[in-house]
Design a protein around this motif. Sequence first.
Motif, PDB file in Angstrom:
ATOM      1  N   ASP A 161       0.816  -1.212   0.000  1.00 24.71           N
ATOM      2  CA  ASP A 161       0.000   0.000   0.000  1.00 24.71           C
ATOM      3  C   ASP A 161       0.853   1.267   0.000  1.00 24.71           C
ATOM      4  N   ILE A 162       2.121   1.127  -0.394  1.00 29.56           N
ATOM      5  CA  ILE A 162       3.011   2.279  -0.459  1.00 29.56           C
ATOM      6  C   ILE A 162       2.477   3.279  -1.489  1.00 29.56           C
ATOM      7  N   VAL A 163       2.639   4.576  -1.195  1.00 27.43           N
ATOM      8  CA  VAL A 163       2.204   5.627  -2.112  1.00 27.43           C
ATOM      9  C   VAL A 163       3.349   5.961  -3.063  1.00 27.43           C
ATOM     10  N   ARG A 164       3.037   6.048  -4.365  1.00 24.55           N
ATOM     11  CA  ARG A 164       4.065   6.254  -5.390  1.00 24.55           C
ATOM     12  C   ARG A 164       3.908   7.618  -6.051  1.00 24.55           C
ATOM     13  N   LEU A 165       5.058   8.228  -6.390  1.00 21.54           N
ATOM     14  CA  LEU A 165       5.049   9.452  -7.192  1.00 21.54           C
ATOM     15  C   LEU A 165       6.307   9.506  -8.054  1.00 21.54           C
ATOM     16  N   PRO A 166       6.191   9.215  -9.347  1.00 24.61           N
ATOM     17  CA  PRO A 166       7.325   9.420 -10.247  1.00 24.61           C
ATOM     18  C   PRO A 166       7.325  10.855 -10.778  1.00 24.61           C
ATOM     19  N   VAL A 167       8.500  11.492 -10.744  1.00 28.02           N
ATOM     20  CA  VAL A 167       8.658  12.863 -11.227  1.00 28.02           C
ATOM     21  C   VAL A 167       9.643  12.831 -12.391  1.00 28.02           C
ATOM     22  N   THR A 168       9.195  13.247 -13.572  1.00 29.49           N
ATOM     23  CA  THR A 168      10.013  13.009 -14.763  1.00 29.49           C
ATOM     24  C   THR A 168      10.520  14.251 -15.479  1.00 29.49           C
ATOM     25  N   GLU A 169       9.928  15.400 -15.281  1.00 33.28           N
ATOM     26  CA  GLU A 169      10.243  16.521 -16.174  1.00 33.28           C
ATOM     27  C   GLU A 169      10.703  17.779 -15.450  1.00 33.28           C
ATOM     28  N   MET A 170      11.319  17.615 -14.280  1.00 31.76           N
ATOM     29  CA  MET A 170      11.784  18.762 -13.501  1.00 31.76           C
ATOM     30  C   MET A 170      13.288  19.002 -13.649  1.00 31.76           C
ATOM     31  N   GLY A 171      13.992  18.098 -14.359  1.00 30.82           N
ATOM     32  CA  GLY A 171      15.405  18.305 -14.627  1.00 30.82           C
ATOM     33  C   GLY A 171      16.255  18.397 -13.379  1.00 30.82           C
ATOM     34  N   CYS A 172      17.222  19.320 -13.405  1.00 37.27           N
ATOM     35  CA  CYS A 172      18.187  19.449 -12.316  1.00 37.27           C
ATOM     36  C   CYS A 172      17.545  19.841 -10.989  1.00 37.27           C
ATOM     37  N   ALA A 173      16.368  20.437 -11.038  1.00 35.49           N
ATOM     38  CA  ALA A 173      15.705  20.877  -9.806  1.00 35.49           C
ATOM     39  C   ALA A 173      14.980  19.755  -9.084  1.00 35.49           C
ATOM     40  N   ALA A 174      14.849  18.594  -9.716  1.00 38.36           N
ATOM     41  CA  ALA A 174      13.954  17.556  -9.199  1.00 38.36           C
ATOM     42  C   ALA A 174      14.406  16.928  -7.893  1.00 38.36           C
ATOM     43  N   GLY A 175      15.702  16.971  -7.580  1.00 35.21           N
ATOM     44  CA  GLY A 175      16.140  16.460  -6.288  1.00 35.21           C
ATOM     45  C   GLY A 175      15.524  17.250  -5.153  1.00 35.21           C
ATOM     46  N   VAL A 176      15.519  18.571  -5.292  1.00 34.62           N
ATOM     47  CA  VAL A 176      14.878  19.430  -4.307  1.00 34.62           C
ATOM     48  C   VAL A 176      13.363  19.295  -4.389  1.00 34.62           C
ATOM     49  N   SER A 177      12.823  19.256  -5.610  1.00 36.00           N
ATOM     50  CA  SER A 177      11.366  19.093  -5.778  1.00 36.00           C
ATOM     51  C   SER A 177      10.867  17.856  -5.051  1.00 36.00           C
ATOM     52  N   GLY A 178      11.573  16.747  -5.230  1.00 36.13           N
ATOM     53  CA  GLY A 178      11.159  15.498  -4.599  1.00 36.13           C
ATOM     54  C   GLY A 178      11.104  15.608  -3.088  1.00 36.13           C
ATOM     55  N   ILE A 179      12.094  16.295  -2.504  1.00 35.37           N
ATOM     56  CA  ILE A 179      12.101  16.485  -1.057  1.00 35.37           C
ATOM     57  C   ILE A 179      10.911  17.347  -0.630  1.00 35.37           C
ATOM     58  N   ILE A 180      10.594  18.364  -1.413  1.00 38.81           N
ATOM     59  CA  ILE A 180       9.442  19.217  -1.107  1.00 38.81           C
ATOM     60  C   ILE A 180       8.151  18.401  -1.137  1.00 38.81           C
ATOM     61  N   TYR A 181       7.982  17.558  -2.155  1.00 41.14           N
ATOM     62  CA  TYR A 181       6.768  16.745  -2.253  1.00 41.14           C
ATOM     63  C   TYR A 181       6.683  15.744  -1.095  1.00 41.14           C
ATOM     64  N   ALA A 182       7.822  15.172  -0.732  1.00 42.22           N
ATOM     65  CA  ALA A 182       7.845  14.220   0.387  1.00 42.22           C
ATOM     66  C   ALA A 182       7.506  14.922   1.697  1.00 42.22           C
TER      67      ALA A 182
END
Length: 350
Positions: free
Chosen positions: A130-151
């Motif tokens: 029942d783990i919640v999934r979120l793939p992020v594909t189009e944020m480029g170099c910013a996505a490492g920070v974006s992912g932390i924000i979403y988490a």
Amino acid sequence: MCVKITSVAKQLPKYTRKTSEIIPFIKHWMQDQDTRYQRKVIKLFENAGVDKRYSIMDAEEVFMNTTFEEKNNIYTREVTKIAEQALLKSLAKAQLQPTDIDYIITVSCTGIMIPSLDAYLINSLQMKQDIVRLPVTEMGCAAGVSGIIYAKNFLKENPNKRAVVIAVESPTATFQLDDFSMTNIVSAAIFGDGAASVILSSYENEKGPKIIDESMYHFYDATYMMGFKLVNTGLQMILDKEVPQKISDHFPKIVFPFLERNNLKIDDVDHLVFHPGGKKIVQTVEDLFGVLGKNIDDTKEVLRLYGNMSSATVLYVLERFMDRNPAEGEIGLMLSFGPGFSAQQILLEW
């Protein structure tokens, strides 16, 4: 609800070469180009601030006339491996098991996978069904920070949960063999491949820097500046030479209001966790922070050792700070830039 970063771990691919070892391949690749242009390109590689880089494929494979399908198949196979290794390392650092994760975010922009990477990791590691999934594909170099924000936004609404952000990239897989433009060459000179995994927690008793605040700043009329164009031979890099100047122009609007709303000034920031986009961008940001009495030495060192690994790179910088165990109360500022054009930042307190 207090959300903390509890561990960060990196994983490098198996192939690596020093820049001096790559230059002979570049010379052979450019043998039919204008002699002066060849010298300019070699000088660019030598002065890019990258001593070596890692790759999911060896140099011979990179310079073979492989199709988009062939390179993407290598991407799919190899990034799955290094993503899993990075995740396992971060779990070990936090003394956790795969089943302890409630939310999984995977970020990548250098290949195409459907199902996304997270699905493969859930299966191979037998994570929660029942783990919640979120793939992020189009944020480029910013996505490492974006992912932390979403988490963080997930965890602040869900006490006693954990999330993982896994960034894995292979810019090597986007190299265009028939493209002798400066954009393709600059990309080859500064980028490398790598993966990193970050675990976040909303458990009160778990240790790590807490996320105080986060922010996204979007530049108007700048969609042309950075990204990829999908062509028959794969993902073709877009990287406008105006990027460093655009960052410099907008810098006061990005950083200072963000700090001010948290009753802080740049003097209060102890650690700058900045994404090393490339030598020119690093120099621009170093000049901006330098006059404020701050340095980005760790950013420069990550660029030198690994190159720019797109979304994963800022997490390599973060790992260096995490491994030093900063003193309680010290403040860190994470900052990345990516397609859009956008700046994304996180404020940390140890």
